[in-house]
Design an enzyme around this catalytic site. Sequence first.
Site, PDB file in Angstrom:
ATOM      1  N   ARG A 235      76.000  10.887  28.781  1.00 33.20           N
ATOM      2  CA  ARG A 235      74.899  11.851  28.730  1.00 33.20           C
ATOM      3  C   ARG A 235      75.058  12.798  29.919  1.00 33.20           C
ATOM      4  O   ARG A 235      75.468  12.377  31.007  1.00 33.20           O
ATOM      5  CB  ARG A 235      73.540  11.143  28.838  1.00 33.20           C
ATOM      6  CG  ARG A 235      73.070  10.480  27.555  1.00 33.20           C
ATOM      7  CD  ARG A 235      72.610  11.498  26.518  1.00 33.20           C
ATOM      8  NE  ARG A 235      72.159  10.853  25.283  1.00 33.20           N
ATOM      9  CZ  ARG A 235      72.936  10.589  24.234  1.00 33.20           C
ATOM     10  NH1 ARG A 235      74.209  10.903  24.253  1.00 33.20           N
ATOM     11  NH2 ARG A 235      72.423  10.018  23.156  1.00 33.20           N
ATOM     12  N   GLU A 264      71.506  21.201  27.323  1.00 35.96           N
ATOM     13  CA  GLU A 264      72.339  21.644  26.194  1.00 35.96           C
ATOM     14  C   GLU A 264      71.540  22.570  25.290  1.00 35.96           C
ATOM     15  O   GLU A 264      70.333  22.341  25.120  1.00 35.96           O
ATOM     16  CB  GLU A 264      72.833  20.427  25.412  1.00 35.96           C
ATOM     17  CG  GLU A 264      73.704  19.522  26.281  1.00 35.96           C
ATOM     18  CD  GLU A 264      74.102  18.199  25.617  1.00 35.96           C
ATOM     19  OE1 GLU A 264      73.707  17.968  24.459  1.00 35.96           O
ATOM     20  OE2 GLU A 264      74.784  17.408  26.268  1.00 35.96           O
ATOM     21  N   HIS A 283      79.046  18.418  22.683  1.00 35.42           N
ATOM     22  CA  HIS A 283      78.376  17.169  22.299  1.00 35.42           C
ATOM     23  C   HIS A 283      78.802  16.707  20.897  1.00 35.42           C
ATOM     24  O   HIS A 283      77.972  16.587  19.989  1.00 35.42           O
ATOM     25  CB  HIS A 283      76.844  17.333  22.376  1.00 35.42           C
ATOM     26  CG  HIS A 283      76.135  16.004  22.506  1.00 35.42           C
ATOM     27  ND1 HIS A 283      74.958  15.828  23.204  1.00 35.42           N
ATOM     28  CD2 HIS A 283      76.435  14.768  22.031  1.00 35.42           C
ATOM     29  CE1 HIS A 283      74.574  14.567  23.133  1.00 35.42           C
ATOM     30  NE2 HIS A 283      75.460  13.899  22.421  1.00 35.42           N
TER      31      HIS A 283
HETATM   32  P1  NAP Z   1      76.172   0.234  25.464  1.00 34.07           P
HETATM   33  O1  NAP Z   1      76.977  -0.700  24.623  1.00 34.07           O
HETATM   34  O2  NAP Z   1      74.743  -0.064  25.709  1.00 34.07           O
HETATM   35  O3  NAP Z   1      76.958   0.432  26.843  1.00 34.07           O
HETATM   36  C1  NAP Z   1      76.385   0.994  27.967  1.00 34.07           C
HETATM   37  C2  NAP Z   1      77.079   0.409  29.177  1.00 34.07           C
HETATM   38  O4  NAP Z   1      76.607   1.081  30.341  1.00 34.07           O
HETATM   39  C3  NAP Z   1      76.822  -1.081  29.393  1.00 34.07           C
HETATM   40  O5  NAP Z   1      78.042  -1.751  29.580  1.00 34.07           O
HETATM   41  C4  NAP Z   1      76.018  -1.121  30.698  1.00 34.07           C
HETATM   42  O6  NAP Z   1      76.317  -2.231  31.523  1.00 34.07           O
HETATM   43  C5  NAP Z   1      76.502   0.116  31.375  1.00 34.07           C
HETATM   44  N1  NAP Z   1      75.594   0.546  32.431  1.00 34.07           N
HETATM   45  C6  NAP Z   1      74.279   0.825  32.358  1.00 34.07           C
HETATM   46  N2  NAP Z   1      73.802   1.151  33.563  1.00 34.07           N
HETATM   47  C7  NAP Z   1      74.846   1.090  34.428  1.00 34.07           C
HETATM   48  C8  NAP Z   1      75.016   1.312  35.803  1.00 34.07           C
HETATM   49  N3  NAP Z   1      73.986   1.665  36.584  1.00 34.07           N
HETATM   50  N4  NAP Z   1      76.238   1.150  36.349  1.00 34.07           N
HETATM   51  C9  NAP Z   1      77.297   0.777  35.606  1.00 34.07           C
HETATM   52  N5  NAP Z   1      77.207   0.546  34.270  1.00 34.07           N
HETATM   53  C10 NAP Z   1      75.998   0.704  33.696  1.00 34.07           C
HETATM   54  O7  NAP Z   1      76.188   1.682  24.805  1.00 34.07           O
HETATM   55  P2  NAP Z   1      77.365   2.396  23.990  1.00 34.07           P
HETATM   56  O8  NAP Z   1      77.188   2.167  22.543  1.00 34.07           O
HETATM   57  O9  NAP Z   1      78.671   2.057  24.609  1.00 34.07           O
HETATM   58  O10 NAP Z   1      76.979   3.923  24.285  1.00 34.07           O
HETATM   59  C11 NAP Z   1      76.902   4.400  25.613  1.00 34.07           C
HETATM   60  C12 NAP Z   1      76.238   5.749  25.664  1.00 34.07           C
HETATM   61  O11 NAP Z   1      77.143   6.743  25.206  1.00 34.07           O
HETATM   62  C13 NAP Z   1      75.024   5.918  24.762  1.00 34.07           C
HETATM   63  O12 NAP Z   1      73.853   5.392  25.334  1.00 34.07           O
HETATM   64  C14 NAP Z   1      74.948   7.416  24.589  1.00 34.07           C
HETATM   65  O13 NAP Z   1      74.120   7.976  25.573  1.00 34.07           O
HETATM   66  C15 NAP Z   1      76.381   7.878  24.804  1.00 34.07           C
HETATM   67  N6  NAP Z   1      77.005   8.418  23.584  1.00 34.07           N
HETATM   68  C16 NAP Z   1      77.396   9.720  23.578  1.00 34.07           C
HETATM   69  C17 NAP Z   1      77.987  10.252  22.459  1.00 34.07           C
HETATM   70  C18 NAP Z   1      78.448  11.676  22.435  1.00 34.07           C
HETATM   71  O14 NAP Z   1      78.291  12.349  21.428  1.00 34.07           O
HETATM   72  N7  NAP Z   1      79.052  12.161  23.498  1.00 34.07           N
HETATM   73  C19 NAP Z   1      78.189   9.468  21.310  1.00 34.07           C
HETATM   74  C20 NAP Z   1      77.789   8.147  21.355  1.00 34.07           C
HETATM   75  C21 NAP Z   1      77.185   7.628  22.506  1.00 34.07           C
HETATM   76  P3  NAP Z   1      75.843  -3.735  31.191  1.00 34.07           P
HETATM   77  O15 NAP Z   1      76.539  -4.112  29.914  1.00 34.07           O
HETATM   78  O16 NAP Z   1      76.339  -4.513  32.331  1.00 34.07           O
HETATM   79  O17 NAP Z   1      74.351  -3.693  31.035  1.00 34.07           O
END
Ligand code: NAP
Length: 308
Positions: A235, A264, A283
């Site tokens: 994000r 954005e 995005h």
């Molecule tokens: P996820 O499985 O919930 O993974 C998020 C990760 O971030 C988890 O491993 C979490 O750690 C880690 N995290 C949270 N706070 C942190 C911190 N302070 N320091 C270090 N690590 C931290 O989510 P996901 O499915 O991979 O998706 C991640 C994000 O990508 C989404 O929330 C979304 O905002 C973004 N996204 C963007 C697009 C795009 O179009 N560019 C598309 C899809 C998703 P823990 O496991 O240890 O809690």
Amino acid sequence: MVSQRVVATFHLPREWLGALPDLADFVEWGSGEPAPRDWLLKEVGEADGLLCTVTDRVDEEILRAARRLRVISTYSVGYDHIDVGAARARGIRVGYTPDVLTDATADLAFALMLAVSRRVVEGDRLIRSGGWRIPWSATFMLGSEVHGRTIGIIGMGRIGRAIARRAAGFDMKILYNSRTPKPDVAAEYAPLDALLPRSDFVVLAVDLNPSTYHMVDYGFLRRMKRSAYLVNVSRGKVIVERDLIRALEEGIIAGAALDVFEDEPIGADHPLARMNNVVLTPHIGSATVETRRRMAEVAVENLLRGLR
Ligand code: NAP
């Protein structure tokens, strides 16, 4: 179920919606622009279900207006735009679309890494502007390699793991940071202080939460190698953008490749858009036909389950 009203804040192709329009009184914001706040406040008043996405701020004010709402289904894996606590307090269920967009987003992270370090977009711009004059030179448009380098993945969740799988195929050394170590991942856990000075690519794959908001500031960038690239598919608000611009101007890091931004959309006049060592995409992490269709299936299913 036709007596139930479902409000969608954006348009999806009819064939992606399955039975939803037949099963419910279905209203959608049809223009390509994000749904106006006033429209949403009005329409949500009689809605039983809300199909929304990242451009909709579903906060206390919307929930107060939503007298009948039972389910919010967001067409995204990130749900930082929804006040989940306030929804829960009202007994409103919240659905999202994890997993189905993981690989598409990890693919884009790699596309960005390759594009910025191998100067793909810069080269394309050069040709289109008529700037390719000498056919070949040993020192022309030298980039830096991806294979065999060190990647530091911040956020080892679904997308972080998918990026790590791709990095293994590129023979990369994989470091990662997340709130908790992941013993099942074949990569080295490292605190940020150890990860940043060692990584050739720092890739952000965290969710936006209070601990990741503005996590990447000038101090963070100063700890990276001067030859390193920052890649963001998470994000925009994870980065203090003005600090990133300053770091790029000062040569504190080699470049950046970004799919998401603090506000954005950004335009051609944005300082990042004027930098040659920056690759920008609008995005589009999950934007493939296959993934967007699967996201629709999950979002509709979440909505129907919530209504049932
Ligand atoms: P996820 O499985 O919930 O993974 C998020 C990760 O971030 C988890 O491993 C979490 O750690 C880690 N995290 C949270 N706070 C942190 C911190 N302070 N320091 C270090 N690590 C931290 O989510 P996901 O499915 O991979 O998706 C991640 C994000 O990508 C989404 O929330 C979304 O905002 C973004 N996204 C963007 C697009 C795009 O179009 N560019 C598309 C899809 C998703 P823990 O496991 O240890 O809690």
